[in-house]
Design a protein around this motif. Structure first.
Motif, PDB file in Angstrom:
ATOM      1  N   GLN A 147       4.825   4.835   1.742  1.00 16.30           N
ATOM      2  CA  GLN A 147       4.344   3.478   1.924  1.00 16.30           C
ATOM      3  C   GLN A 147       3.596   3.390   3.252  1.00 16.30           C
ATOM      4  OE1 GLN A 147       7.289   0.413   1.478  1.00 16.30           O
ATOM      5  NE2 GLN A 147       5.813  -1.229   1.755  1.00 16.30           N
TER       6      GLN A 147
ATOM      7  N   ARG B 141      -6.491   1.238  -7.287  1.00 15.92           N
ATOM      8  CA  ARG B 141      -7.022   2.282  -6.404  1.00 15.92           C
ATOM      9  C   ARG B 141      -7.822   1.659  -5.274  1.00 15.92           C
ATOM     10  NH1 ARG B 141     -11.156   7.291  -7.291  1.00 15.92           N
ATOM     11  NH2 ARG B 141     -12.655   5.582  -7.441  1.00 15.92           N
ATOM     12  N   VAL B 142      -7.469   2.023  -4.043  1.00 16.95           N
ATOM     13  CA  VAL B 142      -8.183   1.583  -2.850  1.00 16.95           C
ATOM     14  C   VAL B 142      -9.148   2.681  -2.413  1.00 16.95           C
ATOM     15  CG1 VAL B 142      -7.938   0.878  -0.433  1.00 16.95           C
ATOM     16  CG2 VAL B 142      -6.264   0.113  -2.137  1.00 16.95           C
TER      17      VAL B 142
ATOM     18  N   GLU C 197       1.572  -2.067   7.109  1.00 14.65           N
ATOM     19  CA  GLU C 197       0.481  -3.025   7.133  1.00 14.65           C
ATOM     20  C   GLU C 197       0.609  -3.843   8.408  1.00 14.65           C
ATOM     21  OE1 GLU C 197      -0.658  -4.633   3.304  1.00 14.65           O
ATOM     22  OE2 GLU C 197       0.843  -3.329   2.362  1.00 14.65           O
TER      23      GLU C 197
ATOM     24  N   ASP D 298      -2.817   0.118  -4.097  1.00 13.89           N
ATOM     25  CA  ASP D 298      -2.268  -1.177  -3.714  1.00 13.89           C
ATOM     26  C   ASP D 298      -1.541  -1.719  -4.937  1.00 13.89           C
ATOM     27  OD1 ASP D 298      -1.667  -3.620  -2.608  1.00 13.89           O
ATOM     28  OD2 ASP D 298      -3.747  -4.226  -2.280  1.00 13.89           O
TER      29      ASP D 298
ATOM     30  N   LEU E 210      -5.035   6.301  -2.146  1.00 13.70           N
ATOM     31  CA  LEU E 210      -4.413   5.103  -1.593  1.00 13.70           C
ATOM     32  C   LEU E 210      -4.415   4.046  -2.683  1.00 13.70           C
ATOM     33  CD1 LEU E 210      -3.259   3.818   1.023  1.00 13.70           C
ATOM     34  CD2 LEU E 210      -5.587   3.026   1.505  1.00 13.70           C
TER      35      LEU E 210
ATOM     36  N   LEU F  63       0.837  -1.202   0.000  1.00 13.26           N
ATOM     37  CA  LEU F  63       0.000   0.000   0.000  1.00 13.26           C
ATOM     38  C   LEU F  63       0.867   1.245   0.000  1.00 13.26           C
ATOM     39  CD1 LEU F  63      -2.747  -0.937   2.619  1.00 13.26           C
ATOM     40  CD2 LEU F  63      -2.998  -0.791   0.136  1.00 13.26           C
TER      41      LEU F  63
ATOM     42  N   MET G  62       0.398   5.669  -0.223  1.00 13.92           N
ATOM     43  CA  MET G  62      -0.494   6.819  -0.227  1.00 13.92           C
ATOM     44  C   MET G  62       0.163   7.938  -1.017  1.00 13.92           C
ATOM     45  SD  MET G  62      -2.254   8.912   2.913  1.00 13.92           S
ATOM     46  CE  MET G  62      -3.412   7.608   3.282  1.00 13.92           C
TER      47      MET G  62
END
Length: 125
Positions: free
Chosen positions: A114, A40-41, A117, A85, A83, A2, A4
């Motif tokens: 980054q 895209r999250v 997680e 992925d 955000l 992930l 941003m």
């Protein structure tokens, strides 16, 4: 992985000025490309800091201090985020490089970070 894409605020975004129709169209197209690629999250713009609240912790163990916006230093503020992925840092950079100038006036700046997680935070591998 992930990442941003953090869109930095500018005098324009802090003035609550809506983007030009051309920029809205370009950003819509960019977000559609992210969606089509399945990376895209989330993506959101933020209200200006004049609508914000800042909570600071100046002394350990003491009550936090609450301050209402606006906040004066625009280079330290965020206007929005996307955000994503992706499989690698390089892919994240490629997507960030494809984003149109998010302010549309040569004021745009994107910070790519980054996201930690869950396993990274717990020390598990």
């Amino acid at each position: 992985m992930l990442f941003m894409l953090i869109v930095k605020a500018s005098k324009n975004s802090e003035g609550a000025n809506l983007p030009d129709p051309e920029l809205i169209e370009a950003m819509t197209k960019y977000n559609e490309e992210l969606d089509k690629a399945g990376v895209r999250v989330a993506a959101k713009g933020l209200h200006p800091s004049s609508n914000g609240i800042r909570i600071s912790y100046p002394k350990p163990g003491e009550k936090p201090i609450v301050m209402d916006g606006p906040f004066t230093e625009t280079k330290e503020l965020i206007a929005g985020f996307i955000l994503i992925d992706v499989k690698s840092r390089e892919e994240a950079i490629e997507w960030a490089m494809r984003m149109p100038d998010p302010q549309g006036h040569g004021e745009g700046q994107i910070e790519l970070r980054q996201v930690f997680e869950a396993p990274e935070l717990s020390g598990e591998q």
